[in-house]
Design an enzyme around this catalytic site. Sequence first.
Site, PDB file in Angstrom:
ATOM      1  N   LYS A 153       3.028   4.093  18.632  1.00 21.62           N
ATOM      2  CA  LYS A 153       2.972   5.640  18.103  1.00 21.62           C
ATOM      3  C   LYS A 153       3.140   6.586  19.376  1.00 21.62           C
ATOM      4  O   LYS A 153       4.079   7.439  19.234  1.00 21.62           O
ATOM      5  CB  LYS A 153       1.723   5.741  17.368  1.00 21.62           C
ATOM      6  CG  LYS A 153       1.746   5.076  15.871  1.00 21.62           C
ATOM      7  CD  LYS A 153       0.410   5.301  15.467  1.00 21.62           C
ATOM      8  CE  LYS A 153       0.161   4.725  13.796  1.00 21.62           C
ATOM      9  NZ  LYS A 153      -0.835   4.761  13.364  1.00 21.62           N
ATOM     10  N   GLY A 191       0.225   8.930  10.136  1.00 26.41           N
ATOM     11  CA  GLY A 191      -0.005   8.881   8.624  1.00 26.41           C
ATOM     12  C   GLY A 191       0.613  10.293   7.899  1.00 26.41           C
ATOM     13  O   GLY A 191       1.752  10.341   8.147  1.00 26.41           O
ATOM     14  N   GLY A 241      -7.240  -0.209   2.987  1.00 27.72           N
ATOM     15  CA  GLY A 241      -5.763  -0.272   3.388  1.00 27.72           C
ATOM     16  C   GLY A 241      -5.480   0.501   4.455  1.00 27.72           C
ATOM     17  O   GLY A 241      -4.405   1.078   4.749  1.00 27.72           O
ATOM     18  N   THR A 276       0.741  -1.341   0.079  1.00 29.92           N
ATOM     19  CA  THR A 276       0.053   0.031   0.124  1.00 29.92           C
ATOM     20  C   THR A 276       0.911   1.231  -0.038  1.00 29.92           C
ATOM     21  O   THR A 276       1.043   2.087  -1.031  1.00 29.92           O
ATOM     22  CB  THR A 276      -0.841  -0.028   1.171  1.00 29.92           C
ATOM     23  OG1 THR A 276      -1.713  -1.105   1.205  1.00 29.92           O
ATOM     24  CG2 THR A 276      -1.866   1.358   1.150  1.00 29.92           C
ATOM     25  N   VAL A 277       1.721   1.374   1.065  1.00 29.43           N
ATOM     26  CA  VAL A 277       2.653   2.637   0.968  1.00 29.43           C
ATOM     27  C   VAL A 277       3.616   2.525   0.018  1.00 29.43           C
ATOM     28  O   VAL A 277       3.859   3.831  -0.827  1.00 29.43           O
ATOM     29  CB  VAL A 277       3.302   2.720   2.341  1.00 29.43           C
ATOM     30  CG1 VAL A 277       3.925   4.117   2.727  1.00 29.43           C
ATOM     31  CG2 VAL A 277       2.095   2.693   3.588  1.00 29.43           C
ATOM     32  N   GLY A 291      -3.639   5.294   5.388  1.00 29.76           N
ATOM     33  CA  GLY A 291      -4.078   5.219   3.638  1.00 29.76           C
ATOM     34  C   GLY A 291      -2.779   5.501   2.886  1.00 29.76           C
ATOM     35  O   GLY A 291      -2.015   6.104   3.370  1.00 29.76           O
TER      36      GLY A 291
HETATM   37  N1  HSE Z   1      -3.154   0.795  10.840  1.00 29.62           N
HETATM   38  C1  HSE Z   1      -2.762   2.219  11.073  1.00 29.62           C
HETATM   39  C2  HSE Z   1      -3.859   2.889  11.304  1.00 29.62           C
HETATM   40  C3  HSE Z   1      -1.914   2.679   9.897  1.00 29.62           C
HETATM   41  O1  HSE Z   1      -5.145   2.424  11.016  1.00 29.62           O
HETATM   42  O2  HSE Z   1      -3.622   3.954  11.881  1.00 29.62           O
HETATM   43  C4  HSE Z   1      -1.259   3.996   9.810  1.00 29.62           C
HETATM   44  O3  HSE Z   1      -0.383   3.754  10.672  1.00 29.62           O
END
Ligand code: HSE
Length: 405
Positions: A200, A129, A182, A11-12, A297
């Site tokens: 995080k 993100g 995604g 995805t990324v 995303g």
């Molecule tokens: N799975 C993570 C989320 C992706 O839903 O925030 C981004 O880090």
Amino acid sequence: MVNIAVLGYGTVGSGVVEVLNVNGDSINKRCGHEIQVKYVLDLRDFPGDPIQDKIVHNYETIVNDPEVGIIVEVMGGVEPAYTFVKEAILKGKSVCTSNKELVAKHGAELLKLSKQMNVNFLFEASVGGGIPIIRPLNQSLTADEIEEITGILNGTTNYILTKMSNEGSDFNSVLKEAQAMGYAERNPQADIEGYDACRKIAILSSLAFGMQVDFEDIYTEGITKITEADIKYAKAMGASIKLLGSSKKEQDHVYAMVAPMLIKPSHPLFSVNDVFNGIFVRGNVIGDVMFYGSGAGKLPTASAVVADVVDAAKHIGTNIMTLWSSKKLELSDIKRATHRFFVRVAANDEKTKEQIAMEFGQVDVIAVPDMKEEYAFITMPMSEETYQQKAEKFKNIVSMIRVNF
Ligand code: HSE
């Protein structure tokens, strides 16, 4: 020209290639160098996709190519990402990554190594993100002592909670939607059990306090126990349930936790819905600042990765100082943290109410018309330890959610 290699065409990774294709001209102007994708590492082949010409299956081809100056690591997971990234840095290449598992576990070491090698290890996309939060903490807020960081740090769970609340959707079907778009991790347990948000907040806390905050030390609860009934009560209170990752400094103590919380419209994160993330930072001189945007995303995350590539290209030969030592920050025992607690008990008789009054003292009763078989209330502020001691005396508590008002 700066040659880059992208590790992982998921995805990324495919988003990074797309962003460079779509905005390449303006990115190159801003960068002052032409950024060229020389290789893409993936186990798979992509016949018919123009990327196929750049696909390699062997990392050694990339790491031993002196023309590759920047590695984009977007594979996720600790291994083999850690081994690949370390090798790249030791070979004098900068690394840009979206991999929060890698950063939370090895960030301090990889930053130290990058400094020694005079390259850069950049990880803006690992938290929030597309939202700029790592660079602001590392550059724009350096005049402040950070007192608090509280964020909605996981897009998938925020999406699930928003859909459950606004549309009465069922947990599992919304999770499937989040996977299809995604947003979710390969193993969505990492999202719904709070592990992703935990990594995080560990990264943000390590940067904010300049020391290693081990994610294993952070008390973490996900959203799997949140039910439709909890959401009904939240609405009755004019509140909403959000999965918050938080770390707070009180005198010399730092508390950190990830848990669902009830918040009211006066809270800055109340209106952060769907896949959006919001991160609230309190500094001792700036006061309160908020960061908001798409937390997951393909393209939002790729936007943050490519911005790191530009930064790395602009700083070839210069290490961007980042204060995150490997010295461990001992977090305070969460038992001492104080909140109000929303509690639902599966009984509504006078005896239960008396016992609750005896044990918890004054409470705010929350009534929902179609939940007549239970008694729900919010306690006065008390420590986690005091709450647990009191709650143990009741065998019929069906739900407890911490309250942030
Ligand atoms: N799975 C993570 C989320 C992706 O839903 O925030 C981004 O880090």
